[in-house]
Scaffold this active site. Sequence first.
Site, PDB file in Angstrom:
ATOM      1  N   HIS A 231      -2.017  -3.926   5.329  1.00 21.43           N
ATOM      2  CA  HIS A 231      -1.685  -3.412   6.669  1.00 21.43           C
ATOM      3  C   HIS A 231      -2.941  -3.024   7.432  1.00 21.43           C
ATOM      4  CE1 HIS A 231      -2.399   0.960   5.898  1.00 21.43           C
ATOM      5  NE2 HIS A 231      -2.249   0.549   4.652  1.00 21.43           N
TER       6      HIS A 231
ATOM      7  N   CYS B 239      -5.861   0.440   7.276  1.00 21.36           N
ATOM      8  CA  CYS B 239      -5.690   0.861   5.880  1.00 21.36           C
ATOM      9  C   CYS B 239      -6.859   1.774   5.466  1.00 21.36           C
ATOM     10  CB  CYS B 239      -5.633  -0.360   4.967  1.00 21.36           C
ATOM     11  SG  CYS B 239      -5.398   0.069   3.217  1.00 21.36           S
TER      12      CYS B 239
ATOM     13  N   ASP C 101       0.471   3.793   1.690  1.00 22.48           N
ATOM     14  CA  ASP C 101       0.419   4.418   3.018  1.00 22.48           C
ATOM     15  C   ASP C 101       1.821   4.787   3.522  1.00 22.48           C
ATOM     16  OD1 ASP C 101       0.266   4.582   5.993  1.00 22.48           O
ATOM     17  OD2 ASP C 101      -1.827   4.102   5.617  1.00 22.48           O
TER      18      ASP C 101
ATOM     19  N   CYS D  72       0.845  -1.197   0.000  1.00 21.30           N
ATOM     20  CA  CYS D  72       0.000   0.000   0.000  1.00 21.30           C
ATOM     21  C   CYS D  72       0.887   1.255   0.000  1.00 21.30           C
ATOM     22  CB  CYS D  72      -0.896   0.000   1.241  1.00 21.30           C
ATOM     23  SG  CYS D  72      -2.013   1.425   1.324  1.00 21.30           S
TER      24      CYS D  72
ATOM     25  N   ARG E 284       2.986   4.965   6.327  1.00 18.95           N
ATOM     26  CA  ARG E 284       3.468   4.206   7.489  1.00 18.95           C
ATOM     27  C   ARG E 284       4.064   2.854   7.094  1.00 18.95           C
ATOM     28  NH1 ARG E 284      -2.314   4.517  10.208  1.00 18.95           N
ATOM     29  NH2 ARG E 284      -2.774   4.108   8.017  1.00 18.95           N
TER      30      ARG E 284
HETATM   31 ZN   LIG Z   1      -3.384   1.155   3.046  1.00 23.95          ZN
END
Ligand SMILES: [Zn+2]
Length: 283
Positions: A171, A174, A117, A115, A119
């Site tokens: 994750h 999400c 993302d 992803c 993080r």
């Molecule tokens: Zn995500």
Amino acid sequence: MSAAGPAMRSRFFARASEAAKQIAGRQPVTLCFSPLINAIPRVSPFSTSAPSYCANHKPSATTTQTNSTNSEPTDKYVAGLRKNKDWAAQTAREHPDLFPTLANGQQPQILWLGCSDSRCAETSMLGLLPGDVFVHRNIANILHPGDLSSGAVIEYAVKHLRVKHVVVCGHTSCGGVAAAMGSKQLGILDPWLLPLRQVRERNLATLQKLPPDEAAEKLVELNVRESLNVVTQKSVVLEAIQERGLQVHGLIYEVGSGVLRELDTTDSDEAIKARLVAFKTEA
Ligand SMILES: [Zn+2]
């Protein structure tokens, strides 16, 4: 169009005009669009927690604003550029051969499909180095079967770089999964999230029995399994599995602890045979 639209455009053109003047005067140009970002409402269907991104941004002062205890800029872009020099020097000291070797090419062992993302920085979470992980990331690690971008990455990594492992990593928390669990219209993101909604539809009975947090986590796992299906339906992947033992893995990254969890993705012999018959093709 919201009332903020004209004001946003006005600020945009004012900054663009200033940049043009700087170019004409041969001054260093710094473009920052954070005022536009700040105009976007912060409560979004993607939110799984309150974002702090750019919340305190002050365009005229932030680039030189520093933390009083260690003189580190609070603007992450400025801080990152400064830290890059230290990071490069430290990495070169610890791994003297790394950068000269990477300058001549790459031999990553891992293809990471994850992803976007912020993080979920794959190389950091694995404790590996530049050159170790070939990466494709998008919103909610969704693999559309006909997507040219992820398809090209997978083919290049498997066929030409000859990676040993293909990883699909979802994750917790999400935002893409949270959006697919909701029912708000999201524009261009709706067709992007379609496979995720289809997974939700197929597993609706299971998901509806769970509390919302657990249902979202279950959908994260189901989404990883769905993406693994797409990966292993590609002929180039099937060929590499058969001919040189390419391994395919499903992982979940716990953003609250930094720990990766491996999913059991073992297929039955019957399922493997069916996939080979249906999807393996030859030139
Ligand atoms: Zn995500």
